[in-house]
Enzyme design. Structure first.
Site, PDB file in Angstrom:
ATOM      1  N   ARG A 148      44.162  29.964  27.082  1.00 15.26           N
ATOM      2  CA  ARG A 148      42.978  30.622  27.631  1.00 15.26           C
ATOM      3  C   ARG A 148      42.039  31.021  26.494  1.00 15.26           C
ATOM      4  O   ARG A 148      42.470  31.205  25.351  1.00 15.26           O
ATOM      5  CB  ARG A 148      43.370  31.876  28.419  1.00 15.26           C
ATOM      6  CG  ARG A 148      44.311  31.623  29.590  1.00 15.26           C
ATOM      7  CD  ARG A 148      44.713  32.941  30.251  1.00 15.26           C
ATOM      8  NE  ARG A 148      45.582  32.739  31.403  1.00 15.26           N
ATOM      9  CZ  ARG A 148      46.918  32.751  31.357  1.00 15.26           C
ATOM     10  NH1 ARG A 148      47.536  32.956  30.187  1.00 15.26           N
ATOM     11  NH2 ARG A 148      47.628  32.571  32.454  1.00 15.26           N
ATOM     12  N   LYS A 172      48.607  36.858  29.781  1.00 17.22           N
ATOM     13  CA  LYS A 172      48.371  37.958  30.713  1.00 17.22           C
ATOM     14  C   LYS A 172      49.591  38.865  30.773  1.00 17.22           C
ATOM     15  O   LYS A 172      50.723  38.389  30.783  1.00 17.22           O
ATOM     16  CB  LYS A 172      48.056  37.403  32.103  1.00 17.22           C
ATOM     17  CG  LYS A 172      46.704  36.713  32.190  1.00 17.22           C
ATOM     18  CD  LYS A 172      46.418  36.252  33.597  1.00 17.22           C
ATOM     19  CE  LYS A 172      45.033  35.626  33.706  1.00 17.22           C
ATOM     20  NZ  LYS A 172      44.745  35.164  35.087  1.00 17.22           N
ATOM     21  N   HIS A 245      37.631  27.213  30.563  1.00 20.55           N
ATOM     22  CA  HIS A 245      38.756  26.929  31.454  1.00 20.55           C
ATOM     23  C   HIS A 245      38.827  25.448  31.828  1.00 20.55           C
ATOM     24  O   HIS A 245      39.879  24.971  32.238  1.00 20.55           O
ATOM     25  CB  HIS A 245      38.653  27.808  32.713  1.00 20.55           C
ATOM     26  CG  HIS A 245      39.874  28.642  32.938  1.00 20.55           C
ATOM     27  ND1 HIS A 245      40.318  29.579  32.023  1.00 20.55           N
ATOM     28  CD2 HIS A 245      40.775  28.668  33.954  1.00 20.55           C
ATOM     29  CE1 HIS A 245      41.417  30.155  32.481  1.00 20.55           C
ATOM     30  NE2 HIS A 245      41.721  29.608  33.644  1.00 20.55           N
ATOM     31  N   ARG A 248      41.316  23.919  29.676  1.00 19.72           N
ATOM     32  CA  ARG A 248      42.663  24.273  30.146  1.00 19.72           C
ATOM     33  C   ARG A 248      43.039  23.401  31.347  1.00 19.72           C
ATOM     34  O   ARG A 248      44.158  22.895  31.428  1.00 19.72           O
ATOM     35  CB  ARG A 248      42.677  25.761  30.515  1.00 19.72           C
ATOM     36  CG  ARG A 248      44.024  26.322  30.954  1.00 19.72           C
ATOM     37  CD  ARG A 248      43.908  27.845  30.981  1.00 19.72           C
ATOM     38  NE  ARG A 248      44.928  28.495  31.773  1.00 19.72           N
ATOM     39  CZ  ARG A 248      46.143  28.818  31.316  1.00 19.72           C
ATOM     40  NH1 ARG A 248      46.484  28.494  30.077  1.00 19.72           N
ATOM     41  NH2 ARG A 248      47.017  29.446  32.086  1.00 19.72           N
ATOM     42  N   HIS A 271      51.968  30.302  33.448  1.00 15.44           N
ATOM     43  CA  HIS A 271      51.854  30.720  34.846  1.00 15.44           C
ATOM     44  C   HIS A 271      53.147  31.396  35.298  1.00 15.44           C
ATOM     45  O   HIS A 271      54.238  30.872  35.068  1.00 15.44           O
ATOM     46  CB  HIS A 271      51.594  29.510  35.753  1.00 15.44           C
ATOM     47  CG  HIS A 271      50.191  28.996  35.673  1.00 15.44           C
ATOM     48  ND1 HIS A 271      49.827  27.728  36.067  1.00 15.44           N
ATOM     49  CD2 HIS A 271      49.042  29.595  35.244  1.00 15.44           C
ATOM     50  CE1 HIS A 271      48.537  27.566  35.897  1.00 15.44           C
ATOM     51  NE2 HIS A 271      48.038  28.673  35.385  1.00 15.44           N
ATOM     52  N   TYR A 280      47.199  21.502  40.111  1.00 11.21           N
ATOM     53  CA  TYR A 280      46.867  20.346  39.286  1.00 11.21           C
ATOM     54  C   TYR A 280      47.467  19.054  39.829  1.00 11.21           C
ATOM     55  O   TYR A 280      46.989  17.973  39.515  1.00 11.21           O
ATOM     56  CB  TYR A 280      47.317  20.582  37.836  1.00 11.21           C
ATOM     57  CG  TYR A 280      46.594  21.750  37.213  1.00 11.21           C
ATOM     58  CD1 TYR A 280      45.247  21.661  36.879  1.00 11.21           C
ATOM     59  CD2 TYR A 280      47.231  22.962  36.989  1.00 11.21           C
ATOM     60  CE1 TYR A 280      44.563  22.735  36.337  1.00 11.21           C
ATOM     61  CE2 TYR A 280      46.555  24.048  36.450  1.00 11.21           C
ATOM     62  CZ  TYR A 280      45.225  23.921  36.128  1.00 11.21           C
ATOM     63  OH  TYR A 280      44.546  24.991  35.607  1.00 11.21           O
TER      64      TYR A 280
END
Length: 299
Positions: A148, A172, A245, A248, A271, A280
């Site tokens: 990110r 995150k 993004h 990414r 994730h 995806y």
């Protein structure tokens, strides 16, 4: 009950008691007025006479008129709040929109670059100076690792392990993960760290361990990174807007297109849930579908 008076009182309630902005009040008003028009068409004499069936019919009409799901959801929410207010004031006995389910949001497929487009970006002309070294590394690292923009912003020298070819990233929730980088990124990292980065630090008379440095010698911000990527797009004469993004998304899509398993891509992206990565697979299926339709003689 007079519809216009009821709406006027509700607007006053939103402005004074709820302290809503004028724009929010305007949206509520338009949504409610669209239901008034529907009532007129259906011969519903007043707000107290509208039932759950009428609310469903109203929503069906919105779908028939090709309203977006987000717009329909907003109208339902506006009318649900309006009727809740009327019930509180004792003007109606039921809220026909209370049990109405909000439409599911449209799932937008993430935008990405095709491999030929990505190669064109990577082949952009960068000068040999410190700024060119930094910009080329930023593009390569975002694409080759899928990190990110916020993770790139916080990346420090001590997070890079050349011996095993990995970077330590804090994602995150401060979750740590190690991501491998390839030979292209390794070469650009060595050049930039030993040359360009040192020049930028000396120019600004700064001393810190952040990997990406601005022209004043301070840490490069996420906003600065976005500006750099847009400049690269302009130089490559690619008439599209780039956001970090996208790189990414491109990383994940190219990994899956070339045979990577979903769990590995999930781990690389950081994730928590596999469902976040599964989007995806829809991208790759869409890519296959377009390829089939373009090249198969009986598509």
């Amino acid at each position: 009950m007079d519809n216009v008076k009821a709406l006027s009182e509700f607007k006053e309630y939103m402005q004074i008691e709820k302290n809503y902005s004028s724009l929010t009040v305007l949206h509520y008003t338009k949504d409610i007025e669209s239901f008034f028009q529907f009532m007129k068409e259906q011969g519903i004499v007043n707000l107290a006479k509208a039932e759950y069936f009428d609310a469903r019919l109203f929503v069906s009409k919105l779908f028939d008129e090709s309203y977006k799901r987000s717009s329909i959801s907003r109208k339902i929410s506006s009318l649900r709040s309006f009727y809740a207010y009327l019930m509180r004031e004792g003007k109606v006995e039921q809220n026909p929109f209370q049990m109405l389910a909000l439409p599911k949001k449209e799932k937008r497929l993430p935008s990405f670059f095709y491999e030929v487009e990505m190669e064109k970006l990577l082949q952009s002309q960068f000068d040999d100076g410190p700024i060119g070294q930094r910009d080329q590394l930023l593009l390569e690292l975002l694409y080759s690792t899928g990190i990110r923009i916020s993770e790139a912003e916080s990346l420090k020298l001590e997070n890079i392990d050349f011996s095993v070819g990995t970077i330590l990233v804090y994602g995150k929730g401060k979750k740590e993960r190690y991501i491998p980088f390839g030979s292209y990124a390794r070469d650009l990292l060595r050049i930039y760290i030993n040359d360009g980065r040192q020049q930028l630090l000396q120019k600004g008379k700064k001393n810190h361990s952040f990997l990406f440095v601005n022209f004043r010698g301070g840490p490069l911000t996420a906003r600065g990174m976005r500006d750099i990527l847009n400049k690269i797009m302009d130089q490559a004469a690619m008439h599209a807007h780039i956001h970090p993004h996208m790189l990414r998304h491109t990383f994940a899509t190219h990994m899956l297109n070339n045979g990577a398993d979903l769990r590995s891509v999930q781990e690389l992206l950081g994730h928590s849930n596999l469902s976040s990565t599964q989007v995806y697979t829809h991208v790759t299926k869409e890519h296959l579908r377009k390829t089939y339709q373009s090249f198969h003689p009986r598509a």
